[in-house]
Design a protein around this motif. Sequence first.
Motif: not given
Length: 564
Positions: A363-378, A451-463
């Motif tokens: 089960l993998v979250d595909a909500s919009a927040s997964m597209g937020e910028p971060v820095r990798d280990s380098t 990731p989709s353009s939709r914010a939030g995810a139905a975590l509880y129901e999916t689980l």
Amino acid sequence: MPARRPPPVVHRRREHGAHWAAVFGLLVGALTIGTGGFYLVRQGPGGVGACPPTLLRIVAAPDIAPLLRTAARHTGGRCPQVAVAAQEPADTVRDLRVHPPDVWVPSSTAWLRLAGPDGYPSAGTSLARSPLVVAAPRPVAGEFGWPARQPSWTELADRTYTGQIPRFSVPDPLRTTAGLLAVLGVDIAVGRGGDPGAARMRALTFRSRLADADADTSRLLRQVTAVPDPARDVGLFPVTEQALWSNLRATGARTLVALYPPDGLIEADYPLVMSARVRSDAARRPVVERLTGWFRGAAGIRALTDRGFRPPAGAGSAAAPEADGLLPRYGLVTPVPADTATVTAAVTAWAGYQRMRFQVLLLVDASASMGEPVRDSTGALTTRAALLRGCAAEAVRLLGPDTSAALWLFPPVRGDGRAFVEAVPFGPLDEAVGGVPRRGLLARAFADYQPSSRAGAALYETLLQGQAAMRPRYRPDAATIVFVLTDSADAGAGGRASFLARLAAGHDPSHPVPVYAVGYGPAADLVALREAARVTGGQFVPATNPRDLDRAVATLFLAAHRPS
């Protein structure tokens, strides 16, 4: 003629007395030698004197112990002062606290790391060297371009994964030096310049494809000349160069050659370490120094190469054992990691892995927040989704051929009211779906993940729905699990308490479907994920820093491969 007089009786008694005294002396000598007490030595014709008790008790790896006995004879003068016992390093580690030797000579500094602070230094004086090599049937070595070219550990691992190397075996790293050094070599090779978690997954991917992870290399060395097809029936396996040299000299066969992987080349270095008592003993320390000096002298170097070893580093000699299949010189050697925790983590992860039949729903979250910028280990700028794609590529490789899997993404790209979308239907990884193996579909789904353009995810129901889907699939001969990765809190209508109550109500300890969860990023619902894992018998790992994703997934993968 007068009768001849017999010799006086007293003379006969003296002769008998002298005879039995000599016999008694020999018996006493045998007994005292056997028990480690005083030694009887001859002090000239007919003379017997006593040597003092043994000064040092040395425990050494079996392959170096005979040379230590030779060194003791050459440096001990009239009276031997050293007793040498041969013992496998793993057994010595186990017995250190109960029977600590005066001097310990394991076959590798890696054993000193595993032993920890038990009164011995973490490094010692090297007495000999023998690189860890991969014994390979000559035709297989030729495919790599041997001897002009040496394959790397990463190449050997990749070819084993794809089946180009049909059989690769490794002995137990907690019991054998060859296994210990092989695991460290692989760990060093796959971890060069990368994330430690990803490196651990790559090492375990190789581990998961071994033909035998508890191989008896002595048996394999004997077997290789007795099978019709060594590449198929024996395959490749790590040994010390000295062990391979001994086999080649004993058999005269040209079946095996030594590969020297350049990206994780480690030597068995036979370090001598003294206990704290000996280090501070003015009488015994010089005895040890004479022993170590002998291994660096001309006689010691000659004795080492005559038994298949190389001289210790710093001895000023490039002498090498000679045998068809060995190289006189090899590349740069990688030292054993200095950190005890690094050595222990690599070895315990490898040894603790168990090949299992798996049924897993991803089960993998595909909500919009997964597209937020971060820095990798380098430190390079990327996104959470990009980090997930890289991690998933390694994770898919880890899944064995006896795994069945499915992938759900939540929320769906299109807002059609459903909590999730089935990206890959459930079934065996090697089963074709539309002409494509399911493993390929899974790899493609992660490679295309956005990731989709939709914010939030139905975590509880999916689980909850994931648990409901997997419970009927429970099998006693397989681990049936739900793996969830999410970076956000639940966006559904139900509350956390209601969700956990429903999850607990559906849990059947006799048919468990544990939840293994990764909370990815600081906004994830860590409380709900931790409790979901607890009530189902799974495990939760936070990756609040997105750069920790590989480590978190590797931790859960290992946990899932250690069944209770």
